[in-house]
Write an enzyme that holds these catalytic residues in place. Structure first.
Site, PDB file in Angstrom:
ATOM      1  N   ASN A   7      -5.425  15.448  12.993  1.00 28.66           N
ATOM      2  CA  ASN A   7      -5.341  14.019  12.730  1.00 28.66           C
ATOM      3  C   ASN A   7      -3.867  13.646  12.907  1.00 28.66           C
ATOM      4  OD1 ASN A   7      -5.283  11.460  11.689  1.00 28.66           O
ATOM      5  ND2 ASN A   7      -6.320  11.970   9.765  1.00 28.66           N
ATOM      6  N   ARG A  91      -9.174  13.431  15.466  1.00 31.00           N
ATOM      7  CA  ARG A  91      -9.587  12.148  14.912  1.00 31.00           C
ATOM      8  C   ARG A  91      -8.875  11.089  15.755  1.00 31.00           C
ATOM      9  NH1 ARG A  91      -7.175   8.704  10.015  1.00 31.00           N
ATOM     10  NH2 ARG A  91      -8.729   7.051  10.099  1.00 31.00           N
ATOM     11  N   HIS A 180     -13.237   4.294   9.501  1.00 36.77           N
ATOM     12  CA  HIS A 180     -13.750   5.299   8.536  1.00 36.77           C
ATOM     13  C   HIS A 180     -15.160   5.761   8.894  1.00 36.77           C
ATOM     14  CE1 HIS A 180     -11.003   3.469   5.182  1.00 36.77           C
ATOM     15  NE2 HIS A 180     -10.403   4.546   5.680  1.00 36.77           N
ATOM     16  N   HIS A 208     -15.889   3.616   0.841  1.00 35.05           N
ATOM     17  CA  HIS A 208     -14.822   4.613   1.004  1.00 35.05           C
ATOM     18  C   HIS A 208     -13.556   3.986   0.430  1.00 35.05           C
ATOM     19  CE1 HIS A 208     -12.513   7.808   3.194  1.00 35.05           C
ATOM     20  NE2 HIS A 208     -11.568   6.916   2.924  1.00 35.05           N
ATOM     21  N   LEU A 209     -13.123   4.496  -0.745  1.00 32.27           N
ATOM     22  CA  LEU A 209     -11.997   3.886  -1.442  1.00 32.27           C
ATOM     23  C   LEU A 209     -10.834   4.874  -1.523  1.00 32.27           C
ATOM     24  CD1 LEU A 209     -14.129   2.402  -4.395  1.00 32.27           C
ATOM     25  CD2 LEU A 209     -13.577   1.307  -2.205  1.00 32.27           C
ATOM     26  N   GLY A 212      -6.649   3.381   2.327  1.00 34.11           N
ATOM     27  CA  GLY A 212      -7.379   2.355   3.057  1.00 34.11           C
ATOM     28  C   GLY A 212      -8.775   2.321   2.451  1.00 34.11           C
ATOM     29  N   ARG A 241      -2.582  -3.143   1.861  1.00 34.89           N
ATOM     30  CA  ARG A 241      -3.154  -4.157   2.762  1.00 34.89           C
ATOM     31  C   ARG A 241      -3.925  -5.210   1.974  1.00 34.89           C
ATOM     32  NH1 ARG A 241      -6.165   0.086   6.465  1.00 34.89           N
ATOM     33  NH2 ARG A 241      -4.698   1.699   5.849  1.00 34.89           N
ATOM     34  N   ASP A 283      -0.502   2.961  -5.542  1.00 36.49           N
ATOM     35  CA  ASP A 283      -1.278   4.112  -5.996  1.00 36.49           C
ATOM     36  C   ASP A 283      -2.144   3.693  -7.187  1.00 36.49           C
ATOM     37  OD1 ASP A 283      -1.967   6.563  -7.435  1.00 36.49           O
ATOM     38  OD2 ASP A 283      -0.597   7.538  -6.026  1.00 36.49           O
ATOM     39  N   ARG A 285      -3.630   5.319  -9.393  1.00 38.45           N
ATOM     40  CA  ARG A 285      -3.367   5.995 -10.668  1.00 38.45           C
ATOM     41  C   ARG A 285      -2.304   5.253 -11.469  1.00 38.45           C
ATOM     42  NH1 ARG A 285      -3.213  11.572  -7.524  1.00 38.45           N
ATOM     43  NH2 ARG A 285      -2.244  10.086  -6.127  1.00 38.45           N
ATOM     44  N   GLY A 331     -10.423   8.970  -2.413  1.00 37.91           N
ATOM     45  CA  GLY A 331      -9.617   9.343  -3.591  1.00 37.91           C
ATOM     46  C   GLY A 331      -9.928   8.522  -4.832  1.00 37.91           C
ATOM     47  N   GLU A 334     -13.980   8.770  -5.695  1.00 39.57           N
ATOM     48  CA  GLU A 334     -14.390  10.075  -6.226  1.00 39.57           C
ATOM     49  C   GLU A 334     -13.821  10.332  -7.623  1.00 39.57           C
ATOM     50  OE1 GLU A 334     -13.399  13.168  -3.327  1.00 39.57           O
ATOM     51  OE2 GLU A 334     -13.954  11.747  -1.763  1.00 39.57           O
ATOM     52  N   ASN A 335     -12.648   9.725  -7.919  1.00 41.98           N
ATOM     53  CA  ASN A 335     -11.937  10.113  -9.138  1.00 41.98           C
ATOM     54  C   ASN A 335     -11.902   9.102 -10.276  1.00 41.98           C
ATOM     55  OD1 ASN A 335     -10.944  12.779  -8.371  1.00 41.98           O
ATOM     56  ND2 ASN A 335      -9.876  11.654  -6.763  1.00 41.98           N
ATOM     57  N   GLU A 382     -14.370  14.183   6.307  1.00 33.52           N
ATOM     58  CA  GLU A 382     -14.261  13.691   7.685  1.00 33.52           C
ATOM     59  C   GLU A 382     -13.956  14.831   8.656  1.00 33.52           C
ATOM     60  OE1 GLU A 382     -11.640  11.113   5.597  1.00 33.52           O
ATOM     61  OE2 GLU A 382     -12.113   9.456   6.961  1.00 33.52           O
TER      62      GLU A 382
HETATM   63  P1  ADP Z   1      -6.250   8.489   2.067  1.00 33.97           P
HETATM   64  O1  ADP Z   1      -6.923   7.182   2.287  1.00 33.97           O
HETATM   65  O2  ADP Z   1      -4.795   8.468   2.428  1.00 33.97           O
HETATM   66  O3  ADP Z   1      -7.012   9.690   2.586  1.00 33.97           O
HETATM   67  P2  ADP Z   1      -7.190   9.289  -0.572  1.00 33.97           P
HETATM   68  O4  ADP Z   1      -8.616   9.217  -0.175  1.00 33.97           O
HETATM   69  O5  ADP Z   1      -6.644  10.592  -1.005  1.00 33.97           O
HETATM   70  O6  ADP Z   1      -6.204   8.653   0.488  1.00 33.97           O
HETATM   71  O7  ADP Z   1      -7.011   8.245  -1.780  1.00 33.97           O
HETATM   72  C1  ADP Z   1      -5.769   7.913  -2.307  1.00 33.97           C
HETATM   73  C2  ADP Z   1      -5.999   6.995  -3.489  1.00 33.97           C
HETATM   74  O8  ADP Z   1      -6.795   7.692  -4.464  1.00 33.97           O
HETATM   75  C3  ADP Z   1      -4.720   6.565  -4.186  1.00 33.97           C
HETATM   76  O9  ADP Z   1      -4.764   5.199  -4.507  1.00 33.97           O
HETATM   77  C4  ADP Z   1      -4.756   7.388  -5.460  1.00 33.97           C
HETATM   78  O10 ADP Z   1      -4.113   6.736  -6.506  1.00 33.97           O
HETATM   79  C5  ADP Z   1      -6.248   7.430  -5.722  1.00 33.97           C
HETATM   80  N1  ADP Z   1      -6.574   8.481  -6.700  1.00 33.97           N
HETATM   81  C6  ADP Z   1      -6.420   9.820  -6.600  1.00 33.97           C
HETATM   82  N2  ADP Z   1      -6.787  10.433  -7.773  1.00 33.97           N
HETATM   83  C7  ADP Z   1      -7.159   9.436  -8.618  1.00 33.97           C
HETATM   84  C8  ADP Z   1      -7.615   9.394  -9.970  1.00 33.97           C
HETATM   85  N3  ADP Z   1      -7.770  10.493 -10.698  1.00 33.97           N
HETATM   86  N4  ADP Z   1      -7.920   8.183 -10.497  1.00 33.97           N
HETATM   87  C9  ADP Z   1      -7.770   7.052  -9.788  1.00 33.97           C
HETATM   88  N5  ADP Z   1      -7.320   7.010  -8.526  1.00 33.97           N
HETATM   89  C10 ADP Z   1      -7.023   8.187  -7.940  1.00 33.97           C
END
Ligand code: ADP
Length: 399
Positions: A7, A91, A180, A208-209, A212, A241, A283, A285, A331, A334-335, A382
């Site tokens: 990528n 990619r 995506h 997909h969050l 992007g 964005r 970010d 988080r 990210g 999932e989290n 991906e």
């Molecule tokens: P990319 O789009 O660059 O592949 P990712 O899919 O890894 O990025 O997602 C990045 C985002 O996920 C960031 O906003 C990050 O803060 C968020 N993220 C990662 N871990 C957590 C978490 N435990 N809780 C909330 N958001 C999270």
């Protein structure tokens, strides 16, 4: 088959070496700061071994030479001969209207990618650089392109045309493309598999969050609409964005603030979204921690983020005439149980009921037993989609 997935970004290359039969990730890594001071390659091997090397990495060719050297290294490597890599899968962000599927890369394909640079000025040039570098370094190894846009090529006219003069679509190919694709494809198929149903019978919305963010409406296994558009700027609120805005804001701002086209573009792509609204960070988080301290602007960013997802979920359910499954990935998806809960609150009317405990314990299915719509939290992959598509294309050629 061992497939090297690349990528290539403007100053970074993410890579994974995947054994496709076993769906097994032998090693994955990233080369960062290509062409800048302090370039670094970091790699993690399947057994936990990790390494980080700093060096002067002037361009994409040199970066790929480094990647190969590490994959072949006696102490940190995973292969003994470079010929063990049977194919390279790239990619590629923008396939334009030409590519509705993954494809073997030929000189003709590279020419079309060049023609599409106008549509993806930030993404397609480094993708092409990566392809050219592999061609020089591994001349006998076939390469395939897997496009972000391809999965959405099934969208009907009413979803991909904008309300602009039709001639502009013909002249400049201004339309919704969507991005995506491999992620939306992967998680929608996983959801169908977990439901024990054929995807051709299902209406699924995927979110997909990540940095992007995009959503897709997937009816009978085909993308029928998606939130990103002509570029990855449209739709949901993202890290930096803006997502959807009234286009008149652009001309208004240019007048009021004396901004150039370039400056407005930078404002919308780099200084908006979670970052712009909160003034804290792109970010999620950090936005979530600021919420704990009752930061008002972080609350606005969080609220806009969740509200837009909910709004598109409703609109896509209407567009498909129903909803069987809703999937969170990326990210954030999932989290963050908090975001999943906020998005799914008060959606009983549409058939969504979230099980708090499942949601908090990161279960794959986070809806209640009785929820008519199944809600999923699934890790995306991906790279595996790119590797398996590449393997399929190469195996068909060898046959
Ligand atoms: P990319 O789009 O660059 O592949 P990712 O899919 O890894 O990025 O997602 C990045 C985002 O996920 C960031 O906003 C990050 O803060 C968020 N993220 C990662 N871990 C957590 C978490 N435990 N809780 C909330 N958001 C999270």
């Amino acid at each position: 088959m061992k497939v090297l997935v690349l990528n290539c970004g403007s100053s970074s290359i993410k890579y994974q070496l995947i054994e496709t039969e076993k769906k097994f990730e032998l090693a994955k890594g990233v080369v960062e700061r290509i062409g800048m001071a302090g370039a670094v390659l970091s790699q993690k091997r399947y057994d936990g071994d990790s390494l980080k090397i700093a060096g002067e990495i002037l361009d994409h060719s040199m970066a790929i030479e480094y990647v190969l050297a590490v994959l072949l290294s006696k102490t940190h490597g995973v292969i003994s001969f470079k010929e063990e890599i049977e194919a390279v899968g790239h990619r590629v962000v923008h396939g334009g209207e030409t590519f509705s599927d993954s494809i073997l890369i030929t000189d003709e394909v590279i020419n079309v990618l060049r023609e599409n640079i106008e549509l993806a000025p930030l993404h397609n040039p480094p993708n092409i650089k990566g392809i050219q570098a592999v061609k020089r370094i591994l001349p006998d190894i076939p390469q395939c392109a897997v496009f972000d846009t391809a999965f959405h090529s099934s969208m009907p006219n009413k979803a991909f045309l904008y309300g602009l003069p039709y001639d502009l679509y013909k002249k400049y190919k201004i339309r919704r493309y969507g991005f995506h694709g491999p992620s939306h494809w992967y998680v929608s198929n996983k959801a169908a598999e977990l439901m024990g149903k054929d995807i051709s019978e299902l209406k699924i919305v995927t979110a997909h969050l990540g940095n992007g963010c995009s959503m897709a409406a997937i009816k009978n296994g085909k993308s029928v609409d998606t939130t990103m558009g002509f570029t990855p700027l449209e739709g949901l609120l993202m890290g930096t964005r803006s997502g959807d805005i009234d286009p008149s804001i652009i001309t208004f701002l240019m007048g009021k603030e004396g901004l150039t086209l370039y400056e407005v573009n930078t404002l919308l792509n780099k200084h908006s979204g979670l970052m712009g609204v909160s003034g804290i960070s792109s970010d999620m988080r950090e936005i979530l921690s600021a919420l704990e301290e009752d930061n008002k602007k972080a609350q606005f960013a969080f609220d806009i983020f969740c509200y837009r997802i909910k709004k598109y979920l409703g609109s896509y359910s209407a567009a498909m005439g129903g909803l069987d499954a809703f999937v969170f990935t990326g990210g954030i998806g999932e989290n963050s149980a908090k975001i999943r809960k906020e998005v799914c609150t008060d959606l009983e009317f549409i058939g969504i009921e979230i099980d708090e405990e499942r949601n908090n314990t990161k279960n794959k299915i986070i809806s209640t037993e009785s929820s008519r719509v199944k809600v999923f939290c699934l890790p995306t992959n991906e790279e595996l989609v790119i590797a398996t598509d590449t393997e399929k294309i190469i195996s068909n050629i060898i046959k």
